[in-house]
Design a protein around this motif. Structure first.
Motif, PDB file in Angstrom:
ATOM      1  N   MET A   1      42.657  47.891  34.369  1.00  0.00           N
ATOM      2  CA  MET A   1      42.715  46.996  35.490  1.00  0.00           C
ATOM      3  C   MET A   1      42.625  47.823  36.715  1.00  0.00           C
ATOM      4  SD  MET A   1      46.139  44.532  37.113  1.00  0.00           S
ATOM      5  CE  MET A   1      47.396  45.545  36.183  1.00  0.00           C
ATOM      6  N   GLY A   2      41.827  47.546  37.715  1.00  0.00           N
ATOM      7  CA  GLY A   2      41.494  48.101  38.797  1.00  0.00           C
ATOM      8  C   GLY A   2      42.325  47.699  39.885  1.00  0.00           C
ATOM      9  N   TRP A   3      42.006  48.441  40.916  1.00  0.00           N
ATOM     10  CA  TRP A   3      42.960  48.014  42.235  1.00  0.00           C
ATOM     11  C   TRP A   3      42.914  46.726  42.641  1.00  0.00           C
ATOM     12  CZ3 TRP A   3      47.221  50.693  43.080  1.00  0.00           C
ATOM     13  CH2 TRP A   3      47.101  52.032  42.773  1.00  0.00           C
ATOM     14  N   ALA A   4      41.839  45.931  42.577  1.00  0.00           N
ATOM     15  CA  ALA A   4      41.629  44.530  42.941  1.00  0.00           C
ATOM     16  C   ALA A   4      42.309  43.721  42.189  1.00  0.00           C
ATOM     17  CB  ALA A   4      40.100  44.157  42.881  1.00  0.00           C
ATOM     18  N   ASP A   5      42.395  44.000  40.967  1.00  0.00           N
ATOM     19  CA  ASP A   5      43.091  43.079  40.114  1.00  0.00           C
ATOM     20  C   ASP A   5      44.591  43.450  40.294  1.00  0.00           C
ATOM     21  OD1 ASP A   5      41.044  41.925  38.474  1.00  0.00           O
ATOM     22  OD2 ASP A   5      40.826  43.688  37.166  1.00  0.00           O
ATOM     23  N   HIS A   6      45.062  44.625  40.249  1.00  0.00           N
ATOM     24  CA  HIS A   6      46.509  44.987  40.651  1.00  0.00           C
ATOM     25  C   HIS A   6      46.969  44.109  41.864  1.00  0.00           C
ATOM     26  CE1 HIS A   6      50.133  47.168  41.481  1.00  0.00           C
ATOM     27  NE2 HIS A   6      49.717  47.387  42.729  1.00  0.00           N
ATOM     28  N   TYR A   7      46.095  44.291  42.895  1.00  0.00           N
ATOM     29  CA  TYR A   7      46.478  43.437  44.380  1.00  0.00           C
ATOM     30  C   TYR A   7      46.458  41.816  44.045  1.00  0.00           C
ATOM     31  CZ  TYR A   7      46.520  47.840  46.614  1.00  0.00           C
ATOM     32  OH  TYR A   7      46.581  49.260  47.088  1.00  0.00           O
ATOM     33  N   ASP A  11      49.722  39.683  44.538  1.00  0.00           N
ATOM     34  CA  ASP A  11      49.820  38.458  45.718  1.00  0.00           C
ATOM     35  C   ASP A  11      50.277  37.395  44.842  1.00  0.00           C
ATOM     36  OD1 ASP A  11      49.317  40.418  47.354  1.00  0.00           O
ATOM     37  OD2 ASP A  11      47.098  39.800  47.477  1.00  0.00           O
ATOM     38  N   ALA A  12      49.552  37.105  43.489  1.00  0.00           N
ATOM     39  CA  ALA A  12      49.971  35.867  42.686  1.00  0.00           C
ATOM     40  C   ALA A  12      51.637  35.918  42.292  1.00  0.00           C
ATOM     41  CB  ALA A  12      49.268  35.952  41.594  1.00  0.00           C
TER      42      ALA A  12
END
Length: 172
Positions: A1-7, A11-12
């Motif tokens: 998982m990349g940072w975009a997925d993490h954020y 947020d979800a």
């Protein structure tokens, strides 16, 4: 998982925790469905957040109990009960959503619940490391039931561990 997925997942989760209710609002929130492939994946992410918060509080509570204890007795039961209750007070929406999800839980979620039950049984000294996992989870489940109802508090007459065992025996 990349940072975009993490954020996106973070947020979800924050969006879900901000909802008012005891059911996971998975189907109603497009951003949550985009972040988590299933309701159970969302529930597991919430369990992970709960476990992180509880584990941290348990570590502190047990360390403080050992530091301030008599030479003869450390109240692990009281420390674990207080840590669980404090975590639940600190994370009411998280606790409510996890409690509301349990009836529809899949196997991965049920395994994570049993892992928590084993963890609290071990931390409280109610089960040993050589105890079969299912037995430790059963003891932990009984202990957490008492913690939730407020019965795992010391009362007069005996050490807290002895009082708890009396309650566990009476409840089985």
């Amino acid at each position: 998982m990349g940072w975009a997925d993490h954020y996106r997942r973070r947020d979800a989760i924050e969006l879900v925790l901000a909802t008012d209710g005891d059911r996971l609002p998975y189907a109603d929130l497009e951003s949550v469905r985009a972040a988590f492939p299933s309701r159970e994946d969302l529930a597991l992410a919430l369990r992970y957040r709960w476990t992180q918060a509880l584990t941290g509080r348990l570590d502190v509570a047990l360390t403080e109990a050992e530091r301030s204890a008599d030479v003869d007795h450390v109240d692990h039961v009281g420390a674990v009960a207080a840590a669980w209750r404090a975590t639940a007070r600190q994370q009411p929406a998280l606790r409510r959503l996890l409690d509301g999800y349990t009836p529809e839980a899949g196997e991965r979620f049920r395994r994570s619940v049993r892992a928590e039950q084993r963890m609290v049984a071990l931390a409280a000294g109610l089960a040993g490391p050589d105890e079969p996992g299912d037995e430790a989870a059963r003891v932990g489940a009984a202990f957490l039931a008492l913690v939730r109802e407020g019965s795992a508090r010391p009362t007069r007459g005996g050490r807290p561990i002895e009082q708890l065992f009396r309650r566990l025996v009476a409840s089985s």
